[in-house]
Structure formats: C-alpha cells, structure tokens
Design an enzyme around this catalytic site. Structure first.
Site, PDB file in Angstrom:
ATOM      1  CG  ASN A  52      36.440  39.021  37.020  1.00 19.89           C
ATOM      2  OD1 ASN A  52      36.608  37.820  37.238  1.00 19.89           O
ATOM      3  ND2 ASN A  52      35.318  39.489  36.521  1.00 19.89           N
ATOM      4  N   PRO A  53      39.214  37.520  39.354  1.00 18.70           N
ATOM      5  CG  PRO A  53      39.320  36.647  41.515  1.00 18.70           C
ATOM      6  CD  PRO A  53      38.587  37.664  40.671  1.00 18.70           C
ATOM      7  CE  LYS A  54      33.568  32.779  34.760  1.00 18.54           C
ATOM      8  NZ  LYS A  54      32.128  32.714  35.080  1.00 18.54           N
ATOM      9  N   GLY A  76      48.465  40.037  31.773  1.00 21.90           N
ATOM     10  CA  GLY A  76      48.331  39.441  30.440  1.00 21.90           C
ATOM     11  C   GLY A  76      49.605  38.854  29.872  1.00 21.90           C
ATOM     12  CD  GLU A  77      52.693  42.145  27.360  1.00 27.39           C
ATOM     13  OE1 GLU A  77      53.558  42.122  26.502  1.00 27.39           O
ATOM     14  OE2 GLU A  77      52.248  43.189  27.862  1.00 27.39           O
TER      15      GLU A  77
END
Lengths: 158, 768, 327
Positions: free
Chosen positions: B660-662, B733-734
C-alpha cells in the site's frame, strides 16, 4: 478522599456531575472519570499536545488544567467534535485522506488543534500551519501529511 | 477485482496483475477509529474495582538500598499497598528472546541493588491515580551509594568487552590500508537516543484465578505473553495479552518489562485489576533506547576514489548487568565493494538501564559512520559524493559473497539525484548561500535487511459474505490492518470493505515480533495462504454440494470477484453470501501457517512466535536480501547563529513491492523525520556525577516539531522481490531513517566547510 | 501532586486575602503551577483559582501606551491588532513562546512569574541541592550540564536562566508591573539571584499582579523580538533579543534604541551599554556589531554554555539590523 469537590462539567454539550479531589486534572477527569478516553495522555506535563481539548472554543492542554477550573465553561473533546451520528468533521476526513497519522495516539490532539488552528486564522500558509501545529508532537512523523490535511480541511471549510 | 481460481502458483494480489486492492493507495481501515477517539488504547480499559499503581525510581546511580521507609506512604489516603524489594512476590526467571535461560534465581522486579539511576525500587498502589502519585512521593529511601560510572567517556569504564559475533573481516585490511595511496581516518559518535513513543508505557493487569489478562501496548504479543507466563509459572495459554492499538513503539514495546511484572504482581497480591502507567520521565529509564556509540573508521583508497580497505573499530555503551550490542559494522560491511575489510566492536558497561532497540538498531549508527566517511573521502579525492558511491557500488554482497536478490540502489541514486536537481550542485563547501543562510546539499545511502520468520493467520468466510482475518500480529501504525485486509480481499475475490481484520490479541493465531521490519512481509504471506485456502474450500463446496448452483462444474472454471462467484461459461452468478446460504454454512474458517511443512509442530510454532530463534538471516539461502535507499537533503545553516534547518528532502527507496504505497510512504517519511531529529536535536544528556539523564521529558529531550520538517518527497524505485517474501515486499519501517543523519551531516559540511562527526549537530558546534 | 484545597475567590480583594495565607498559590493559566506541582517543586496547600475573576483581561490603549490586564491570555495579546502595530516585539515574543495551546491558557501576569527551566531545579528527588528551591542547600547545576544556564547575572549560588520571552520585551520598553496600587518597573520587578535566588521578583505575599502597562514610543513601534533556538518551535531561547529603534529624520542616525536579551541571563537583561554606544550614531553594520559585544559585559561561562557568549551578540546585531531595515 480527604478533600473532594462536586463539579458540574459541560462536556460535549452534556452536563456531567462528578466528585473528585481538587488536584484532579481535566485530562484525568475526562479519561478516568467520564469515559472520554479520546483525549490522550502523552506526557502529563504540557510538552506534547496529545491532551488538547477545546475550552470555550479555544484549544488548551487538559493535562495542565484542573477539572475544577472549567466549571461553567464548555469543554469539547474529540468525541464531541461532531454531533453523534453525523459525518466526519472536515478535519477528520482530511486526516484520513492524507494519512496524517500512523499510530493514532497523538491524533485526537492533532485534530482538535487543527480545528482551532483553522478557526483562529492560522492556516494561511504551509509555514503558518507548521508553526501553529507545533504544539502537537507526533513521533511517527506524520507532519507533512498533517500540514496537507489542515490545508485541505481549511479549503473545505471556507 | 478478479481472481482466477487455481492454479495457486499464479501471482495474486499484485496491482500490476490487475488486482485492484493490494498495491492500491487505500486509506487505513483502522483510521476512522483513530480520528474519532473510538480506538481504545491499553490504558483506556476501565475495569470494575480498578486501582492505580505508581512506580518509585532510584535517585542514585549505583549502590544499594539501606532502608526504605514506607510509613508515611502506607498511611496515606487511599493507599492499598506499597511494594518494595522486600515485599514484592518473587517470580520465576523467564527465558530470553533468544530462547536461552534467564538469570539464575528468582526474578525480582524490584531489587535492593541499584545498578542505574532511575531503576524501579518501589511501587505504590492506591484507589486513585492522584493518591498513588502523592503517596509515591512519601516513600523515603536511604541508600548506601557507591560511585556510578555514568558514561563510556568516564576513563574508569575501560575499553569494554569484545563482541566477537559482531566482528567482520575479509582480506588483509590493515596491510591494504597501510599501502593505500589515499587514507582517511575519523571518529563518529552518536549519543543516547530514546524511542519516546507518544503513548507512554503502561498496562492494566487482571487476574482471574491463575489466568492473567494484560492490556498493554505490545510489538510482540506472543513473546511478551511467554514472559508473563514464565514469570508467574502458569501455562502459556493462561495469559491473555490484548493490544489492538499501540501508540507508537519504535522498538521499545517488544518486551515484557519490570513495570509489567510489578503491575501483574500487584494485581495478584491485591486480587484487583491494577493500572500502571509510567510517567514520561520514568520512560527514560524503565527501558533503554539506542546506546551511545562511537566508531573509528579508516578508509584506504586509490587516488580515483576506489576503496581498497576499510578498518573499523567501534564501541557502544551497555549496562553493568547486561549486554546490548549495537552492530556498528552492519552497513560498513555491506554497502561498498572493498577487497579488504576488518571491523570489530566492544561494549562498555556503565551504570545505565540496558539499552535496547530503537528504529534500525545497528544500521542507523553504522550508516552514520560509513556514509560520512565516504563523503569525506569524496572531498579528499575530489570526486562528486554520488559518483564516488557509484564507483564503489557493490555488485554482490561483499561479505556473504552472494548475489543480491534485488538492489535498486543505482536506480535510487539516479531517480533521487534527478528529482533533487543534484547536477546543479556546486562542489565546493560554502559555495551556495541565500542571505544569512549557507546552503548545503548532502547525500547518503541506507539499507536494512529483510528478516524472515514464519507466521500464521486465520481467515474466515461468513454467512453474510464477509471475511475475517485474525492474527496476534500488531498494528502500531505500520498499516497491518489495512494491508492484511487488502491481501485477503484479493486472494478471496472480495471488496476490501468486506474484510474485517482482528489483531493484537494472544487469543488469536500467533505471530512473531513486529520488529526488524518483518511483520508486513510475513503476515501478508500467511494471510495470502490462508485466504487462498478459504476460497479453495468455498469453491470445493460449490462444485460438490448438491445444493450449489455450480455442482458438477470443474473448479478451475469458476471465478470469484467482488464477492460474486461465477462461471465464465455462463450460467448462474451468486454472491458468496448466497452460496453460503445454499450450502447451509455459517462459516468457513481456515488456519494456515508458513512454517516448513516438515517442521510445524505446536512446539515449533510456539518457538517461532515467542522467540527470535526462527528468524532467518538475510543471507540464508542463495541470495542476500536487503532494502535500500538514498537521501538527498538540503540544509540551510544560519551563518551567524549556527542553527541548521532541513529545507528539502528527496529520498528514493527500494522496499521491493509496496503493498500500500500510501501507508509505506508514511512510514518512510516517518523514518526520515525521526532521522532529522536524530541529526539535529536528539541527545540524552547524562549528568556525569550521578548518571542521571537530566533531559528526561519532551520539553528537554527535543524531538522534531512540525515546524522543523519540510515537505518530503519519497520515490519508490523497488520492484517485486519474490526471493525476499511471498508477495514481493522488502523492509519498509526501519529503512527510511537509515542514512538521514549522515546526509544531513554531509550537507552541513557542504554548507559550512565544518565536518561535525558527533550527533546531534547543535548550533554551538557550528559557531566558534 | 500533594493534595490541596481549592478556592475560587469572587473578587480581587478576596483573592489577595486568600493569597496571603501560608502555602496558598494563585492559579491563573496553570501552565507553571501545575507543571511544577507535578515535578514536586511546588506544593501548594491551597490553590486560589483567579481565572474566573472578571475584568482583568482587557487590553486598552491610551495616549500613554497600553494597559494589559494580568489575566489577558498570551494568545489574545499576541493577536491584538493594536499591539501588533504599536508593539510588534510584544506580539512576536508571545507567539514564539510555548505552543498555541499553552498561549491560550497562560496569562500575562502568570507569564512574568514563570520559573526557570533549570533541569536541576525541576528534579528535586534526584538533585536535592538547589538554592532556589531550598535556600542554602547548594546548587547542583554548578559542575553539571550547563548548556542552558545563564552567563549574565549569575551568582555563586545560582546560575538558572530566566526563561521569559515577553519579559525581555517588557524590560526593553520600560514596562510597568501593576500590583494593584503599587507600581514597579519591570527591571526592578525581576531580581538578580545574588545570595537569595529563591526570591525572583518583588512580589510580596498577598500581592497580585493586576496589569502591565507599556509606554508608547517610536522605538516600540519599530521593534522586533528575535529568538534563536535549537528547535524551530516550542522551545525556550538559546539566546534572544528584543530590540526597538527610532531613527532621526535623516533616516540613518539612531535617536532611540532599546535592547534586551533573553535566554542568557538570570533575569530579563536590559543591555543599556549597547543602547548608549549606538544612540546618536549612524546605523552601520560594523558599529552595530562592535556595540553588540557590549551586551556581554561581565558575562561568565559555566562550562557548556560558553556558546551563549558568542551567540547572544550576534542575535542582538541581527535584531538591530532587522529593525533598522538592513537585514
């Protein structure tokens, strides 16, 4: 309780009576006594903005406000931003559309702050929005999206 | 959306395959609850008979407690109990996340021995929060204080202990360095940094007989449940940990910690539910953030800037009672092709709480070193900072000597440089200005490994045609709810709003830690598998049940799309709900895991979800699996004041396929923003005399505000990487934070001609 | 927080009477009092909530200047059109302070009484020694981390920085603090720590700030507040300057100049040496730079805060140049 006050608080358009010690903050009264847990406790010392609510239409920090202080004033929390059953407030809708949050914990405070920011006339430019939304920390780092959401909501509301 | 039925090998749910859901920019499905205040976070569970606990922390950095006088606190209004080291119930020692035994003897969540300032030493439980807080201030402690070693800059802390498992070497690094025509050497330092999620740590604990329920923000439901169960000697199943919303963690909410044990003890001893919330200052010592690090890098290169050797020596602080190694070579030994490399590292014990994970542990400070050093080399040899990076581009993993699964790093340099306008950069420092502002453009790369652990998921199809996904995996804002709904919707052939996702509850199917940027990849894999199986079961019934309109048809002639089952050869179209009705089924429920079929016993599952021993390294297998990024950053430095503001960021990132690019972009930007704060603001200030972090609050430990952050452009250059994960994603995320601080430091050098090698880059370092 | 009694006086007279009781503390915006009560620094026996008193929040202009009621909110004063026109530095100091929410709570009177952000002052459990909190107990800041501590007006028993922004502007423009009938110049209202750092201002027990007046002046009309800090917003000053200027009709000779500093001193710091050095002189960058250095006369670094001695004159210079139209 050694000392206690019986207070009548007007929260989200309804009157609530509660008996608390004088030292109980508005934030703890809302969260622990009245069940309005939408206002968040992030620091409890006026440094993060997660507890932002409106008192008489102005954004303030509930963690540095005594519950007793707001007797006779109108308190609005995220739960009362729109009437029950109504559509999302334009600011809420813009936050969703712009993905202006991640974990969601600072979000009610951001939204209450943003509604006031627009109403105060402090959403005139991106730079102004950034400055006037800086009292609400977001550790997930949604700031650019918050700015976009405020800008979008301001247009919808005007 | 259309999903063909079988064969299962067809890639599913890929936007490029025509699936509209996975890969689309769907707004987060848990969003409405969060923007209306309806989302209930852990401490918002109000239970009948709830009482409140407040912790008392030590005010010395080392020594022991002589006497704790609780007389006043015991007698204070509303007080139910004052827990001290002598009064708290001893617990059993719990095993570690590595599945090794914990320390010998019973576990005491409060102890008389003080190893660091701000250690928990007592707790007061009272009827109200205010009473507990006031009584906590009445606890009098008499200490036998000894000298605390506050930081690793104290000479008494010594050189520390070598961590051999973090040492890396190939070739003859020292010899090659000595012979290199160009040599540079520098030392880079990062201070203690803290996670500071806006939701402070805390929990509500309730016992019912020998069953414990805990409402606590958690990045690792199963791992923390295991610890609670072992502490109290109850079966794992007796602990229920509930955490549907987490107000940020960034690595700090993966473990059951002492305050959790204290609350659970208090609840047991009082036989009442107990709420315990750490105060904001207490969060600075109730768990560790990123340790302070220092590393010396020596680079040897040709005069054309081709690396010949890298020699690194690093150290990080740890506590006197534990070892946390912050792997300082993780990027050094991966980013560039060098024929020779030697890296070794020590940990230096000091009187602090044990450091722990903060967004990209290892990669983050490692990149600060090597990405500044390569920048310094670029000036030394007179080559553009992007060009020198491409000159030393690693065509394969230089350490593991394996091919990359995918590495779109070259594409990232190209896309980022173009969007940023890098070609307009004047190479000389102090060559760009606007009034009082010196302008600098800096670049740095980052990387984060793809970690892989198995998971499981339950997918249910219900009589009303809706589906449900259930897992103990969590969503702290990464978007787990949303991407799992998208995954299931695609695999089944349902509109995404017909899928409900339940997360964050140990009663649900298990999941490993939401850390190491692994959860999205492993959970989409598990949900995809379970959802396909659920759909297959539905189709199986459709062609075999005498009440089905599709009876006697072949399975591969049916399709499911938008919740409607149809046969392409004409005939009836029915909704899933209608089919379920005709089949007389309430639900179809399928549980699937992604463990190897040869090794998926209950015990193996338990180990998989409650320890990290089953996490596969990024180089296990034929490929080396990593996500990559490049940050191009503009800073404006006030020439007179030394204040640095980031005015422009363009980052190009390769996280493989984006589910999900958003939401992925939000996570990337969040990492970049945390990196801006790290570069310019964040620093735990340790009083050398007492070992106290004196800026233990959000007014003094500065994280970026909205006004500190410009617009940020992120560009996805990734391609689906099916070696990395079932559905083609890599770490998200990281990744974003890695490389931000060096890009800013490099930009500051370009702006001012001053090379700041110790973070944060505060104004006094730039004015003389 | 320790338990306390709560009283909501019906009049100013009643508020004064309550405030004279031992252990009583006035509650206006609450942003300092409740914060410090949570830190364990303030332990009021009785909290006197004056936020409901009527008529103390007006902003009124006269020929002589402006009269700002003590209960006027920071945000209201910052946004007031006449304030922005006649005292731009006041507005700028206010909107750059704290956050929008805190400015909606905090009052002008309370703002003058905000306490230092010295980390050692705010942490009584870990650092029992603080002469400001507990006279005679020592100063934990000395020898500690002193990056934010004062370089001007310090004493051997206290180096805590006054955190104010507005107060710096009030000092520059000779504002007067009204304690009912008693009036006191801003400069005299704030006290140097000396050997009595626990006494920060001239307020006597039972006294209540009722208003602040700022005389109108050409310099105030042409003024600015420049605040330099690590973080762009929501932070106290590393160094700040309030500057106002009036030029002679020739457009370049300085007729009147006001300079005060914040973030570097134990009280709002009027820099009269800088003013004297430049009044009557032409406005020229080099002269301004030279003169600004005089702001640091008598400055003494305490370890980590040496940078303030370098930084503050640059802030003064920039602010003077800005109001002079040269920056």
């Amino acid at each position: 309780m050694s000392k206690s006050l019986t207070l009548k608080l007007a929260v989200n358009g309804a009157s609530h009576e509660l008996t608390v010690e004088p030292r109980v903050t508005l934030l703890d009264a809302l969260r622990e006594h009245l069940g309005f847990t939408g206002s968040k406790k992030g620091c409890d010392q006026g440094q993060c903005g997660a507890c932002t609510v409106h008192v008489d239409g102005e954004r303030v920090l509930a963690c540095l406000t005594l519950a007793a202080q707001v007797e006779g004033r109108a308190v609005t929390t995220i739960e009362g931003l729109t009437p029950e059953g109504a559509d999302l407030h334009p600011v809420q809708a813009a936050f969703l559309a712009q993905d202006a949050f991640q974990c969601g914990y600072c979000t009610p405070g951001q939204i209450m702050s943003a509604v006031a920011c627009i109403k105060e006339g402090h959403a005139g430019s991106d730079a102004e929005i950034r400055e006037y939304m800086s009292g609400n920390l977001c550790r997930c780092g949604a700031y650019p999206h918050i700015v976009a959401a405020v800008r979008e909501a301001k247009e919808v509301m005007s | 959306m259309t999903t063909d039925i079988l064969p299962a090998k067809v890639k599913r749910g890929d936007a490029s395959d025509g699936g509209a859901s996975l890969g689309s920019r769907l707004s987060r499905i848990d969003g409405p609850a969060k923007i209306t205040g309806a989302a209930r976070y852990a401490l918002e569970h109000h239970l009948e008979g709830l009482c409140h606990a407040v912790i008392v922390q030590s005010t010395i950095g080392a020594g022991r407690i002589g006497v704790i006088d609780t007389t006043a606190a015991d007698a204070a209004p509303g007080v139910l109990m004052v827990l001290t080291p002598d009064r708290i119930m001893p617990l059993k020692s719990a095993t570690t996340w590595l599945d090794t035994p914990g320390p010998e003897g019973p576990y005491l969540a409060l102890t008389n021995v003080i190893n660091f300032m701000g250690q928990h030493i007592a707790a007061v439980v009272a009827e109200t929060f205010e009473q507990a807080t006031a009584a906590a201030a009445l606890v009098k402690v008499y200490y036998e204080e000894t000298d605390a070693i506050a930081t690793y800059d104290d000479p008494r802390s010594g050189e520390g202990m070598a961590l051999d498992h973090l040492a890396v070497s190939w070739g003859e690094a020292e010899a090659a360095l000595a012979e290199a025509p160009v040599r540079i050497e520098a030392t880079y330092r990062t201070p203690r940094e803290y996670n500071v999620p806006i939701e402070p740590h805390g929990l509500v604990a309730q016992w019912s007989g020998d069953k414990l329920t805990v409402w606590e923000p958690s990045q690792w439901i199963n791992g923390m449940s295991r610890t609670y169960a072992e502490w109290f000697g109850v079966p794992y199943e007796n602990v229920r940990l509930v955490s549907p919303f987490i107000g940020g963690g960034f690595g700090s909410k993966a473990f059951a910690l002492a305050h959790g044990a204290i609350a659970a003890c208090a609840a047991k001893m009082l036989d009442r539910p107990v709420k315990l919330a750490l105060t904001r200052p207490q969060t600075f010592t109730a768990f560790g953030g990123r340790p302070a690090t220092r590393q010396t890098l020596k680079l040897g290169a040709t005069e054309e800037g081709k690396l010949l050797s890298i020699v690194q020596t690093g150290a990080n602080e740890t506590s006197v009672d534990g070892v946390w190694g912050e792997p300082l070579a993780s990027v050094t030994a991966l980013m560039y092709a060098t024929p020779h490399l030697a890296a070794r590292q020590t940990v230096v014990p000091v009187n602090t709480v044990l450091p722990s994970a903060l967004r990209a542990p290892g990669e983050n400070p490692s990149a600060f070193g090597i990405e500044c050093a390569i920048d310094e080399l670029s000036y030394e040899v007179g080559i553009d900072p992007v060009a020198i990076r491409l000159r030393n581009y690693a065509e394969e993993d230089p350490h593991a000597k394996k091919p990359w699964s995918t590495r779109q790093l070259r594409e990232a340099y190209e896309a980022g440089a173009k969007a940023f306008g890098w070609e307009k950069r004047k190479p000389e420092p102090r060559s760009m200005r606007d009034g009082h502002h010196l302008i600098g453009w800096g670049v740095a790369a980052g990387t984060y490994p793809v970690r892989r652990t198995a998971g499981e998921a339950m997918v249910g199809l219900f009589a009303d045609g809706r589906a449900e996904v259930a897992s103990s995996g969590i969503d702290m804002g990464q978007g787990t709810y949303t991407i799992l709904a998208q995954t299931a919707a695609d695999a089944i052939g349902l509109p995404v709003d017909q899928v409900e996702v339940k997360l964050g509850d140990s009663a649900l199917p298990g999941a490993p830690v939401a850390g190491g940027s692994q959860l999205a990849n492993l959970m989409t894999g598990a949900v995809h598998k379970a959802a396909l199986a659920a759909r297959d079961e539905l189709i199986g019934l459709a062609i075999s049940d005498p009440n089905s309109p599709f009876r006697a048809l072949q399975a591969n002639t049916l399709s499911v799309a938008d919740g409607v089952i149809s046969s392409p050869r004409g005939g009836e179209e029915v909704t899933i709900a209608e089919l379920m009705r005709r089949l007389g089924r309430d639900k179809i429920e399928v549980l699937r895991d992604t463990l190897p079929e040869t090794n998926n016993s209950a015990a193996e599952k338990h180990k998989t979800y409650t320890t990290i021993t089953r996490m596969r390294s990024p180089t296990e297998g034929d490929y080396s699996l990593h996500a990559w990024c490049v940050h191009f950053i503009e800073v404006r430095v006030d020439e007179d004041f030394g204040t640095v503001r980031v005015s422009r960021v363009v980052s190009a990132l390769d996280s493989g396929r984006l589910y999900n690019p958003k939401l992925a972009e939000s996570q990337w930007k969040g990492g970049i923003i945390m990196g801006i704060g790290q570069a310019l603001l964040e620093e735990g200030l340790v009083d050398r005399r007492k070992g106290r972090v004196i800026n233990n609050n959000l007014g003094d430990y500065l994280i970026a505000t909205n006004a500190d952050i410009p617009d940020i452009e992120v560009i996805s250059v990734g391609v689906p990487d099916f070696h990395a994960s079932v559905l083609g994603g890599k770490a998200v995320g990281e990744l974003g934070i890695v490389g931000v601080a060096p890009a800013i430091a490099n930009a500051v050098y370009h702006a001012t001609g001053k090379r700041i090698r110790d973070l944060p880059i505060t104004l006094e370092k730039l004015i003389d | 927080m320790r338990d306390f009694d709560y009283a909501r006086p019906a009049s100013l007279a009643e508020a004064r009477r309550f405030a004279a009781e031992p252990g009583a503390m006035l509650l206006a915006g609450g942003t300092t009092l409740l914060d410090l009560a949570k830190c364990g620094v303030a332990a009021p026996v009785k909290v006197i909530d004056i936020t409901h008193l009527e008529g103390l929040d007006a902003i009124t202009f006269g020929a002589a200047g402006v009269h700002i009621g003590a209960l006027a909110k920071m945000s209201h004063v910052a946004a007031d059109a006449a304030i922005r026109e006649n005292f731009p530095a006041v507005s700028e100091a206010l909107w750059q302070a704290a956050s929008a929410q805190l400015r909606n709570m905090a009052t002008i009177g309370g703002n003058l009484l905000q306490r230092t952000r010295c980390a050692y002052f705010r942490d009584p459990l870990a650092f029992p020694a603080c002469n400001k909190r507990d006279p005679g107990s020592g100063c934990a800041a000395l020898g500690g981390i002193t990056r934010n501590h004062a370089v001007l007006g310090t004493s051997k028993v206290c180096i805590a920085t006054n955190p104010g922004d507005l107060a710096v502007v009030l000092s520059a423009f000779d504002a007067v603090v009204h304690l009912g009938e008693r009036r006191i110049a801003t400069d005299d209202f704030f006290l140097l720590p000396g050997m009595t750092p626990e006494r920060e201002h001239a307020l006597e027990p039972g006294e209540v700030i009722t208003a602040v007046t700022i005389p109108a002046s050409a310099a105030a009309r042409r003024s600015t507040y420049l605040k330099v800090r690590d973080r762009q917003s929501y932070e106290f000053a590393a160094a700040s300057a309030a500057v106002g200027m009036e030029l002679e009709p020739d457009g370049k000779t300085i007729r009147d100049l006001r300079v005060a500093l914040g973030g570097v001193a134990t009280k709002p710091w009027r820099a009269r040496d800088v003013e004297k050095a430049l009044i009557g002189k032409p406005l020229e960058p080099e002269a301004v730079r030279e003169a600004s250095l005089l702001a640091m006369t008598g400055a003494a670094a305490q370890g980590d805060n040496h940078y303030k001695i370098d930084l503050a004159p640059r802030v003064v210079t920039r602010a003077i140049m800005k109001v002079g139209g040269l920056a």
